[in-house]
Write an enzyme that holds these catalytic residues in place. Structure first.
Site, mmCIF file in Angstrom:
data_model
loop_
_atom_site.group_PDB
_atom_site.id
_atom_site.type_symbol
_atom_site.label_atom_id
_atom_site.label_comp_id
_atom_site.label_asym_id
_atom_site.label_seq_id
_atom_site.Cartn_x
_atom_site.Cartn_y
_atom_site.Cartn_z
ATOM 1 N N SER A 169 -44.730 -24.614 8.547
ATOM 2 C CA SER A 169 -45.203 -23.291 8.951
ATOM 3 C C SER A 169 -45.091 -22.264 7.836
ATOM 4 O O SER A 169 -45.837 -21.280 7.842
ATOM 5 C CB SER A 169 -44.416 -22.800 10.174
ATOM 6 O OG SER A 169 -44.634 -23.636 11.277
ATOM 7 N N HIS A 203 -42.406 -29.910 19.148
ATOM 8 C CA HIS A 203 -41.361 -30.570 18.372
ATOM 9 C C HIS A 203 -40.396 -31.311 19.304
ATOM 10 O O HIS A 203 -39.960 -32.427 19.002
ATOM 11 C CB HIS A 203 -40.576 -29.537 17.558
ATOM 12 C CG HIS A 203 -41.119 -29.278 16.192
ATOM 13 N ND1 HIS A 203 -41.194 -30.241 15.224
ATOM 14 C CD2 HIS A 203 -41.605 -28.142 15.634
ATOM 15 C CE1 HIS A 203 -41.705 -29.724 14.121
ATOM 16 N NE2 HIS A 203 -41.969 -28.451 14.344
#
Length: 660
Positions: free
Chosen positions: A226, A448
């Protein structure tokens, strides 16, 4: 001379992605030779965008690259030439003094065998860095580093030729973190009814006039995180895993790497327009942080929060006056103490610079629109949509943002934060224009954890927020002068391949028999999430205001969904009513060796993992991610392109290029 600790740069990155010279480790990812130029080869710039230039000459002492020359060349030279012109030294071109020479060393492992044997390779370095320079003339440039008696490293740079015409006043950039086309398809399936294979309603994203796809590759790996993906979206520069707003160099400090301006910094510098940053994550997380932070280590949360308020202060940079809006979680970085930067009270520091500080949804809704506003609504990440709206007992987490460890129950969602941000930005900068980034962070965070229900709930919350944002812009009369983009920073290997009869699965006594509950092809049937449950079923909800969410989060027939890369875990394909999933737990107190968490899905069956055993969650994937566009310049966002093109297209719409 400064020495870099063994694996100091790679240790954090290895938790997300391997880094390599041939493949898995690298001496310096953007530097295949012993002479390094940063920005590296194939870099594009916005005309007038500030950036730094780092030069490094490496002298390997041992290992496969050692050539019997352990002292780096300190007499290296560097020139830049625009195509068709003679080369000039950087100092002459930018009319600045030649920077001082720096020296350090670092170590790295050449491959996994060297890592297992703990035999690192040592590299001595000579370096210079030119701070805050800019190229104004569009065209091709060649940067050449000459070292070691005539060896050269060249970097081809391009200053893009963008028309300096402002075509939109405002931009709303929605980021559904890790949101892929497959996830959007799954969210549509559970929230929208079909009749004979035809949807009776659609997602708001489905109705955007332009659809494109962006490739998310990192600068030195094809799987991104990210930090560097947000960096690419906001600056037009690719970077390395964990890096925010910089090209990672080999120096020991995470704060001296060569930086480049983000769109928020450029927009505020050139237009004095407003900037808003909204996230359901802790606000120092990578996606919001990439607007103002410049560090090779995304984990520097305290300095990230300081950069929101003060900008980059350790080296000469642009004058940043702070965002107009900063909303999210992460109170631990604001409360005075060991988790805040230098122990300071950032609520007080923001208030001292004219910010209204709000800590719950009630205060947010009533705070005036004419002042800068900081809104921090919990410690860590904000609670997800499913727990705020369906399984509310999971809000008892002692996560209040005031430090009193009460429960944060009066928490705004993405919609409330985004609409309030627009009100504030519109009130303060209707004339100059504004830029707002709004992130649905827990699509990523719950993917995740293999918690697909919570991830899809937050994706649907994002879609509802987009719908209400378009209505808000129309109400304000700003819809014709605002570009709205919806995209992701990266993806995840998630998909749906059928349905699961959870009643039948739970009745079986062996793992192999439990798998017989999975229905594929014609046996997948239809979505049961759109059929309300029994009156006593607390997961059965109806929402007003036209919001499209599942009517029943715990139907008998659920989705047969999975990710392609996962740890060992159990799966029962049912919503986890007691809070987000923990699919794997550490088997030892010392080393990372993750095994199945039996309690996570007691009635389920074992799913063998595909990841290394030091991974407790799923990881990112290669997939391209969608880009939805509506408003001025929407036509620029169709097709397939690189993630850096998002930045250049937004900059073109805002007219941010400067040729002098």
């Amino acid at each position: 001379m400064i020495s870099r600790t063994i694996l100091s740069w790679a240790a954090a990155a290895l938790s997300l992605v391997s880094i390599a010279e041939g493949q898995s480790f690298r001496r310096l990812g953007t530097c295949p030779t012993l002479g390094c130029v940063l920005p590296p080869d194939q870099t594009d710039f916005l005309a007038g965008q500030y950036f730094d230039i780092r030069l490094e000459v490496h002298a390997p002492v041992n290992g496969s690259e050692a050539r019997g020359r352990p002292t780096p060349d300190t007499a290296f030279t560097f020139t830049i030439a625009k195509k068709g012109r003679r080369p000039q030294s950087a100092a002459a071109l930018f009319k600045i003094a030649e920077p001082p020479l720096e020296r350090w060393n670092f170590t790295w492992y050449e491959d996994y065998f060297a890592l297992d044997a703990k035999t690192p390779s040592l590299v001595n370095v000579a370096s210079k860095i030119y701070r805050r320079v800019a190229l104004y003339e569009p065209g091709d440039y060649t940067a050449t580093l000459t070292y070691n008696n005539g060896s050269t490293t060249t970097a081809s740079w391009l200053v893009r030729d963008l028309v300096q015409v402002k075509k939109t006043k405002n931009i709303v950039l929605f980021i559904g973190s890790r949101m892929t086309t497959n996830m959007i398809s799954a969210a549509r399936l559970i929230a929208h009814k079909t009749v004979n294979g035809r949807y009776q309603s659609r997602l708001q994203m489905d109705q955007f006039p332009v659809l494109g796809h962006q490739m998310t590759h990192s600068i030195d790996s094809f799987i991104t995180d990210s930090a560097n993906s947000a960096t690419a979206l906001y600056s037009g520069h690719k970077s390395t895993v964990n890096a925010l707003g910089v090209y990672r160099d080999s120096s020991p400090s995470p704060f001296d790497d060569p930086r480049f301006e983000s769109i928020a910094e450029i927009f505020q510098r050139l237009t004095r327009g407003g900037v808003g940053i909204v996230s359901t994550a802790f606000i120092a997380d990578a996606t919001p942080a990439a607007f103002t932070a410049h560090t090779s280590d995304r984990g520097q949360y305290g300095p990230v929060v300081d950069s929101f308020l003060n900008g980059a202060t350790n080296y000469t940079w642009v004058n940043w006056t702070g965002p107009d809006v900063l909303f999210g979680g992460g109170a631990e970085q604001f409360l005075p103490g060991r988790t805040s930067y230098r122990g300071q009270d950032y609520y007080k520091l923001f208030a001292g610079k004219g910010y209204n500080v709000v800590l719950n949804n009630t205060a947010l809704s009533s705070t005036p629109n004419n002042a800068k506003t900081l809104g921090i609504f919990s410690t860590s990440n904000l609670p997800v949509w499913l727990d705020r709206n369906v399984y509310k007992r999971n809000l008892n987490r002692g996560n209040s943002p005031d430090g009193k460890k009460a429960n944060a129950t009066d928490v705004p969602g993405l919609k409330q934060m985004t609409l309030k941000a627009i009100d504030i930005l519109n009130a303060r900068h209707r004339k100059e224009g504004w830029f707002l980034m709004s992130e649905a962070a827990s699509i990523d965070k719950q993917m995740h954890a293999l918690d697909y229900d919570r991830a899809l709930g937050d994706l649907l919350e994002l879609d509802d927020t987009v719908k209400n944002t378009l209505a808000k812009l129309k109400q304000l009369g700003s819809d014709k002068e605002t570009l709205v983009l919806v995209t992701a920073d990266h993806g995840h290997g998630f998909d749906v391949a059928g349905s699961v009869d959870t009643k039948y699965l739970n009745a079986q006594t062996t793992d192999r028999r439990k798998r017989d509950a999975i229905g594929t092809y014609q046996e997948s049937g239809l979505s049961q999430y759109v059929i309300p449950g029994a009156p006593q079923d607390t997961s059965s909800l109806q929402f007003s205001e036209g919001a499209a969410f599942p009517a029943n989060w715990d139907p008998r027939y659920t989705l047969f969904s999975a990710v392609g890369a996962n740890p060992d875990h159990r799966e029962n394909y049912q919503v986890h009513k007691d809070g987000p999933r923990t699919p794997a737990v550490n088997s030892t107190a010392k080393d990372d060796d993750y095994i199945v968490n039996y309690k996570d899905a007691v009635t389920g069956f074992l799913v063998n993992g595909t990841l290394p055993v030091d991974n407790s969650q799923g990881v990112h994937s290669l997939t391209d991610v969608p880009v939805f566009a509506e408003g001025p310049c929407q036509e620029l966002f169709g097709g397939v392109y690189n993630n850096i093109d998002i930045f250049f297209n937004m900059a073109a719409c805002l007219g941010l290029a400067r040729t002098k």
